[in-house]
Design a protein around this motif. Structure first.
Motif, mmCIF file in Angstrom:
data_model
loop_
_atom_site.group_PDB
_atom_site.id
_atom_site.type_symbol
_atom_site.label_atom_id
_atom_site.label_comp_id
_atom_site.label_asym_id
_atom_site.label_seq_id
_atom_site.Cartn_x
_atom_site.Cartn_y
_atom_site.Cartn_z
ATOM 1 N N LEU A 114 0.677 -1.344 0.413
ATOM 2 C CA LEU A 114 0.032 -0.466 0.066
ATOM 3 C C LEU A 114 0.917 1.137 -0.156
ATOM 4 O O LEU A 114 0.288 2.422 -0.630
ATOM 5 C CB LEU A 114 -0.801 -0.281 1.034
ATOM 6 N N LYS A 115 2.122 1.410 0.954
ATOM 7 C CA LYS A 115 2.730 1.978 1.139
ATOM 8 C C LYS A 115 3.159 2.896 -0.896
ATOM 9 O O LYS A 115 3.369 3.385 -0.633
ATOM 10 C CB LYS A 115 4.200 2.729 2.039
ATOM 11 N N ARG A 116 4.144 1.333 -1.588
ATOM 12 C CA ARG A 116 4.363 1.547 -2.589
ATOM 13 C C ARG A 116 3.086 1.950 -3.508
ATOM 14 O O ARG A 116 3.776 2.951 -4.458
ATOM 15 C CB ARG A 116 4.715 -0.093 -2.761
ATOM 16 N N ILE A 117 1.897 1.862 -3.525
ATOM 17 C CA ILE A 117 1.308 2.411 -4.580
ATOM 18 C C ILE A 117 0.862 3.743 -4.022
ATOM 19 O O ILE A 117 0.490 4.201 -5.134
ATOM 20 C CB ILE A 117 -0.203 1.112 -4.162
ATOM 21 N N ASN A 118 0.431 4.429 -2.765
ATOM 22 C CA ASN A 118 0.262 5.680 -2.909
ATOM 23 C C ASN A 118 1.494 6.745 -2.817
ATOM 24 O O ASN A 118 1.215 7.245 -2.950
ATOM 25 C CB ASN A 118 -0.395 5.358 -1.380
ATOM 26 N N ASN A 119 2.609 5.946 -2.461
ATOM 27 C CA ASN A 119 3.998 7.330 -3.030
ATOM 28 C C ASN A 119 4.165 7.183 -4.789
ATOM 29 O O ASN A 119 4.229 7.261 -4.821
ATOM 30 C CB ASN A 119 5.640 6.244 -2.439
ATOM 31 N N GLY A 120 3.655 5.910 -5.288
ATOM 32 C CA GLY A 120 3.468 6.440 -6.713
ATOM 33 C C GLY A 120 2.562 7.123 -7.305
ATOM 34 O O GLY A 120 3.115 8.347 -8.210
ATOM 35 N N ARG A 121 1.508 7.975 -6.155
ATOM 36 C CA ARG A 121 0.403 8.577 -6.531
ATOM 37 C C ARG A 121 -0.222 8.754 -8.299
ATOM 38 O O ARG A 121 -0.736 9.541 -8.245
ATOM 39 C CB ARG A 121 1.592 10.084 -7.105
ATOM 40 N N LYS A 122 0.323 7.599 -8.229
ATOM 41 C CA LYS A 122 -0.632 7.753 -9.688
ATOM 42 C C LYS A 122 -2.155 6.840 -9.261
ATOM 43 O O LYS A 122 -3.209 7.612 -9.906
ATOM 44 C CB LYS A 122 -0.452 6.183 -10.370
ATOM 45 N N ILE A 123 -2.565 6.224 -8.425
ATOM 46 C CA ILE A 123 -3.872 5.746 -7.480
ATOM 47 C C ILE A 123 -3.931 6.525 -6.395
ATOM 48 O O ILE A 123 -2.732 5.783 -5.663
ATOM 49 C CB ILE A 123 -4.404 4.599 -8.093
ATOM 50 N N HIS A 124 -4.440 6.720 -5.590
ATOM 51 C CA HIS A 124 -4.947 6.817 -3.992
ATOM 52 C C HIS A 124 -6.020 5.080 -3.817
ATOM 53 O O HIS A 124 -6.747 5.530 -4.060
ATOM 54 C CB HIS A 124 -5.112 7.795 -3.513
ATOM 55 N N LEU A 125 -4.771 4.488 -2.576
ATOM 56 C CA LEU A 125 -5.883 3.620 -1.696
ATOM 57 C C LEU A 125 -6.161 4.026 -0.102
ATOM 58 O O LEU A 125 -5.070 4.674 0.293
ATOM 59 C CB LEU A 125 -5.896 2.365 -1.961
#
Lengths: 443, 443
Positions: free
Chosen positions: B387-398
């Motif tokens: 999740l941290k990796r996803i949100n750090n990417g800033r392309k999608i937000h969960l």
């Protein structure tokens, strides 16, 4: 998608024109609507449409359904209640806030929303020259929050005070049951305070007592009265914990003596909250700032349209509300806002002179800001009849108040566009109707 | 005056274009901002300007100051929390509401404001096929009110329940002190309920107990559990008075069994409130309406963005909020709104299929509406890292939730403009990051 955006570009611009037309011509509408309760239901279907209506139909219904039932708060002939904001910068900011459409319940949910609010509350606190304790800054413990209404601010302060009182008592007497403490708590406010203060007590489930005020004291709470009530209640085993002072009461714009009341509250460890819902804005003018002296004794402070308090609130979600303040502060500047308030106060003073120059009328309370309380010398009945006649005319709109058992007319300068000519026209109308009423009624 | 109106015509139309540009191009912005707490303060002056700023400067600062700190809730890449409304009709209505700018605290303060709200709440009640008791009509005892947030609706229902319980007990035992009653009251909600329910209990000063739920029961409160807690509490001398059921919990969109719970509450004279903040809107679709079966046992009911309740609220003042509902209901029509909800549910089901087709992942809770709870099979640590990796990417937000001690990712379909291609792109990104994370972490 692109298509709804194109449609919005067109309809949004039409709406801007509709709004500008409405506000430009608002004087020509009867300020107070001529409808009976329940008027609207028969004008629209009983259920939502299955298939979409056209936008043209919706727009047509603004004049057919909505406007006949609108009390026009921004008409220069509106002198009821107190003013409410709708400046053009505020409307522009609100459009942007709606488009961003974030729900700022935490920093991460929209950092700009949380941070702009903190800084705008600091700007506001500095405009009011509040003590340093009230400012968040980068290291401060203070800071403000925008509440939805003054009612919520008063409630939140009461809840904070209740929680502090329970904690303090438990610290010295850890065995005491918490419900036993709450049942002994007692809160105070002026008998001139807004009804929302009493309601806050009901919601929080604590005893709330009203402190009597006198016309001879200009309807302000006196230190001696508060001190006596506290002593009596303590003797009876109760725990005084909260006092809500009012600066600028709703009926007559009276000011409680907070320099006198504050030290009493501090000595008794009573949370002093200051409700300055209406008057608060005026404190940005140096000449009115002395009315706020004593703020240094207060635990919390709120005013409209921007409420000043610790960082806590009832709702979880919140709009991006500080954008409005940012736009307004910047596009008016401090001087522009001061000028605006001073103009309203001057208009109220002009109305006061007109009343004082007419021997048939009397002024019922000191005119400090933009509110003039006045009445025909004589019975309550004649004044009630006069007010009814004024409002039935639908040219100007006023609401009454009760002061020391007297029926009093409140003339509050409200609209952004009110000018001297509107004041003089209102007075001409009032005196003309007063003449009619006096001729009709037996002496 | 005429001049500020002319300026508003120009600036308002520019703002309409700015908003349309923002929403048309929202996909190109990072959905989650890359700023540190406190970022904004240094970007703007420490105090409000003395003299007005130019409007051009204010507008420039939208991109310089505000946008870098905005979490874009209406980006099709936003899958966090739950959706919030911003349709074009709602924005148009909000502009009009701002221009009318009335404070509807009483019928006379603006009849159209009060009346349109009553009728819109009836429209909504009929869309949901609520029992007749909930409809105001022309003679009804029911009716709804728009609260500011679901938190307020839950609190207001709790206060009404508290007041009814105290009245009932005093009727049978008039000598009993009221504070003695309050201290014995006990309220219930699921351990999956929103934090605002617990907060409501704190505000009202009553005991609040959480009812445990199980994964094997799909995180729904069971009748047997409630019945046992009530009996134990009564045996201990407490007075059960309020149960807040949830239809569509925040963590996993679980549904309490109200057909089973309602009769228990009715028999015990316990006020049953239903919080359907997110799921409520879906009940306008016949295929989802069975989820609301049991509503006939409820005393009150609320959902977002429009809350359903008795006519009472915490704040005194209120905006002309029903205009938004009127515009939206008419410009979408019931069918348009149903289609909109169905599309979101379909997109969630599409995402669910993608997750189920990948053996490395698991679905953590039933997908009923627009929320998919899922996780990598394996430790909490690996899911937190993902999740941290996803949100750090800033392309999608969960955002995450906890279910039975497991760290779970919540994928909520939120934006009006989300399409199948956004869902597939989000999944591609999630699996790609999952692969990276699994390679890095020890097994």
């Amino acid at each position: 998608g692109r298509q709804p955006c194109e449609e919005f570009r067109r309809r949004g611009k039409e709406m801007v024109d509709l709004i500008a037309d409405y506000l430009e011509n608002i004087e020509q509408r009867p300020v107070y609507p001529d409808v009976e309760p329940g008027y609207l239901r028969s004008l629209i279907p009983e259920e939502a449409p299955e298939e979409p209506d056209t936008y043209e139909d919706v727009v047509k219904d603004i004049e057919r359904v909505i406007m006949p039932g609108v009390t026009h708060w921004h008409s220069p002939y509106f002198y009821a209640y107190f003013p409410t904001a709708n400046s053009f910068p505020a409307m522009l900011a609100d459009m942007l806030s709606g488009a961003i459409g974030c729900i700022g319940f935490s920093w991460a949910a929209s950092p700009a929303c949380t941070e702009l609010e903190t800084v705008m509350m600091d700007w506001l606190g500095k405009m009011l020259k509040l003590p340093e304790d009230f400012i968040a800054g980068t290291h401060g413990q203070g800071g403000g929050v925008i509440q939805g209404t003054a009612s919520e601010a008063t409630l939140v302060a009461l809840l904070a005070a209740r929680s502090r009182a329970v904690r303090m008592i438990l610290a010295s007497d850890p065995q005491r049951p918490e419900t036993g403490i709450t049942s002994k708590l007692v809160a105070y406010s002026s008998d001139q305070a807004h009804c929302s203060v009493e309601r806050a007590g009901m919601i929080a489930g604590v005893r709330m007592k009203k402190i009597p005020t006198e016309q001879s004291d200009k309807y302000a709470v006196q230190g001696e009265t508060l001190r006596r009530m506290i002593q009596e209640d303590k003797a009876a085993g109760l725990i005084p914990f909260y006092f809500c002072a009012t600066l600028g009461t709703t009926p007559s714009c009276a000011f409680d003596h907070i320099t006198e009341l504050g030290p009493i509250c501090n000595a008794e460890k009573i949370w002093m909250h200051i409700d300055a819902a209406y008057a608060g804005s005026s404190f940005i003018c140096p000449e009115f700032r002395p009315l706020l002296n004593g703020i240094e004794f207060a635990d919390s402070f709120n005013f409209n349209p921007h409420k000043w308090l610790l960082h806590w609130q009832i709702p979880l979600g919140r709009r991006f509300r500080s954008l409005k303040m940012w736009f307004v502060f910047r596009m008016y500047g401090l001087k522009g806002l001061q000028d605006y308030i001073r103009k309203h106060v001057e208009l109220a003073k002009e109305f006061e002179s007109l009343v004082r120059a007419d021997q048939r009328f009397e002024i019922s309370a000191d005119v400090v800001l933009g509110l003039v309380c006045f009445r025909l010398k004589g019975s309550n009945e004649v004044n009630e009849t006069l007010l009814k006649r004024i409002n039935n005319g639908r040219k100007i709109h006023l609401v009454p108040c009760q002061l020391s058992g007297q029926f009093v007319l409140r003339f509050a300068v409200c609209a952004r566009t009110t000018e001297s000519r509107h004041i003089r026209e209102a007075w001409r109308l009032i005196t003309q109707l007063a003449e009619e009423v006096m001729q009709e009624l037996p002496h």
